[in-house]
Design an enzyme around this catalytic site. Sequence first.
Site, PDB file in Angstrom:
ATOM      1  N   HIS A 110       0.836  -1.206   0.000  1.00 28.76           N
ATOM      2  CA  HIS A 110       0.000   0.000   0.000  1.00 28.76           C
ATOM      3  C   HIS A 110       0.865   1.248   0.000  1.00 28.76           C
ATOM      4  O   HIS A 110       2.020   1.222   0.416  1.00 28.76           O
ATOM      5  CB  HIS A 110      -0.945   0.018   1.209  1.00 28.76           C
ATOM      6  CG  HIS A 110      -0.237  -0.108   2.522  1.00 28.76           C
ATOM      7  ND1 HIS A 110       0.172  -1.321   3.033  1.00 28.76           N
ATOM      8  CD2 HIS A 110       0.138   0.817   3.431  1.00 28.76           C
ATOM      9  CE1 HIS A 110       0.758  -1.134   4.196  1.00 28.76           C
ATOM     10  NE2 HIS A 110       0.771   0.167   4.462  1.00 28.76           N
ATOM     11  N   HIS A 149       0.783   5.424   1.128  1.00 29.40           N
ATOM     12  CA  HIS A 149       0.129   6.458   1.930  1.00 29.40           C
ATOM     13  C   HIS A 149       0.152   7.785   1.176  1.00 29.40           C
ATOM     14  O   HIS A 149       1.198   8.196   0.667  1.00 29.40           O
ATOM     15  CB  HIS A 149       0.889   6.691   3.241  1.00 29.40           C
ATOM     16  CG  HIS A 149       0.986   5.497   4.139  1.00 29.40           C
ATOM     17  ND1 HIS A 149       0.188   5.349   5.248  1.00 29.40           N
ATOM     18  CD2 HIS A 149       1.789   4.408   4.110  1.00 29.40           C
ATOM     19  CE1 HIS A 149       0.506   4.222   5.866  1.00 29.40           C
ATOM     20  NE2 HIS A 149       1.483   3.630   5.198  1.00 29.40           N
TER      21      HIS A 149
HETATM   22  P1  5GP Z   1       1.829   0.558   7.311  1.00 28.48           P
HETATM   23  O1  5GP Z   1       2.160   0.761   8.766  1.00 28.48           O
HETATM   24  O2  5GP Z   1       1.773  -0.912   7.012  1.00 28.48           O
HETATM   25  O3  5GP Z   1       2.691   1.312   6.367  1.00 28.48           O
HETATM   26  O4  5GP Z   1       0.400   1.186   7.078  1.00 28.48           O
HETATM   27  C1  5GP Z   1      -0.781   0.578   7.473  1.00 28.48           C
HETATM   28  C2  5GP Z   1      -1.790   1.682   7.663  1.00 28.48           C
HETATM   29  O5  5GP Z   1      -3.054   1.077   7.779  1.00 28.48           O
HETATM   30  C3  5GP Z   1      -1.563   2.514   8.931  1.00 28.48           C
HETATM   31  O6  5GP Z   1      -1.403   3.870   8.593  1.00 28.48           O
HETATM   32  C4  5GP Z   1      -2.828   2.263   9.749  1.00 28.48           C
HETATM   33  O7  5GP Z   1      -3.273   3.442  10.386  1.00 28.48           O
HETATM   34  C5  5GP Z   1      -3.816   1.782   8.716  1.00 28.48           C
HETATM   35  N1  5GP Z   1      -4.802   0.851   9.208  1.00 28.48           N
HETATM   36  C6  5GP Z   1      -4.621  -0.145  10.107  1.00 28.48           C
HETATM   37  N2  5GP Z   1      -5.768  -0.829  10.295  1.00 28.48           N
HETATM   38  C7  5GP Z   1      -6.686  -0.245   9.471  1.00 28.48           C
HETATM   39  C8  5GP Z   1      -8.071  -0.516   9.212  1.00 28.48           C
HETATM   40  O8  5GP Z   1      -8.694  -1.414   9.760  1.00 28.48           O
HETATM   41  N3  5GP Z   1      -8.698   0.283   8.308  1.00 28.48           N
HETATM   42  C9  5GP Z   1      -8.037   1.307   7.670  1.00 28.48           C
HETATM   43  N4  5GP Z   1      -8.754   2.026   6.809  1.00 28.48           N
HETATM   44  N5  5GP Z   1      -6.744   1.580   7.899  1.00 28.48           N
HETATM   45  C10 5GP Z   1      -6.071   0.812   8.786  1.00 28.48           C
END
Ligand code: 5GP
Length: 145
Positions: free
Chosen positions: A107, A109
């Site tokens: 993903h 951001h």
């Molecule tokens: P990462 O830390 O893997 O780069 O990003 C994962 C993102 O997913 C984080 O920014 C976190 O806030 C978001 N996130 C975690 N759980 C959920 C969820 O259940 N729904 C949504 N929409 N975002 C989530």
Amino acid sequence: MSLDGTYDEANIFAKILRGEMPAAKVFEDDDVLAFMDVFPQSRGHTLVIPKRSTARNLLEEHPERLAALMKGVQRVARAVRAALTPDGITITQFNGAAAGQTVFHLHVHIIPRWETAPLGRHGEGGMADPVELKALAGQIAAKIA
Ligand code: 5GP
């Protein structure tokens, strides 16, 4: 989780893609789904994920799917700009837990930034109000070109 490993079909983004978990959706086409981050680092923090992909991170993605993902990221980022008029936009992507990744479905951001508002900490913010997220998603969706 390290850079090595297998894709977990039970990860939260896979559940959102299958419709098993709700999300404030912004945009969807054949290649990508964009929705609001529930622990936003700024107002309007949006995530873009590839559909039909089991890449856990950027290194695992097929180059053509990665190109389609980034095309979606640009399209959504432009809509975020048009909807929220930020002063800047931070675009980030994490690979492996050591790099800060917490959800192991690739993903990107999109984090709108304002000169007056400091960036929230990654993964440490509070949960956003679902009603507000839905409203933001609608505002951004209306600007998708
Ligand atoms: P990462 O830390 O893997 O780069 O990003 C994962 C993102 O997913 C984080 O920014 C976190 O806030 C978001 N996130 C975690 N759980 C959920 C969820 O259940 N729904 C949504 N929409 N975002 C989530």
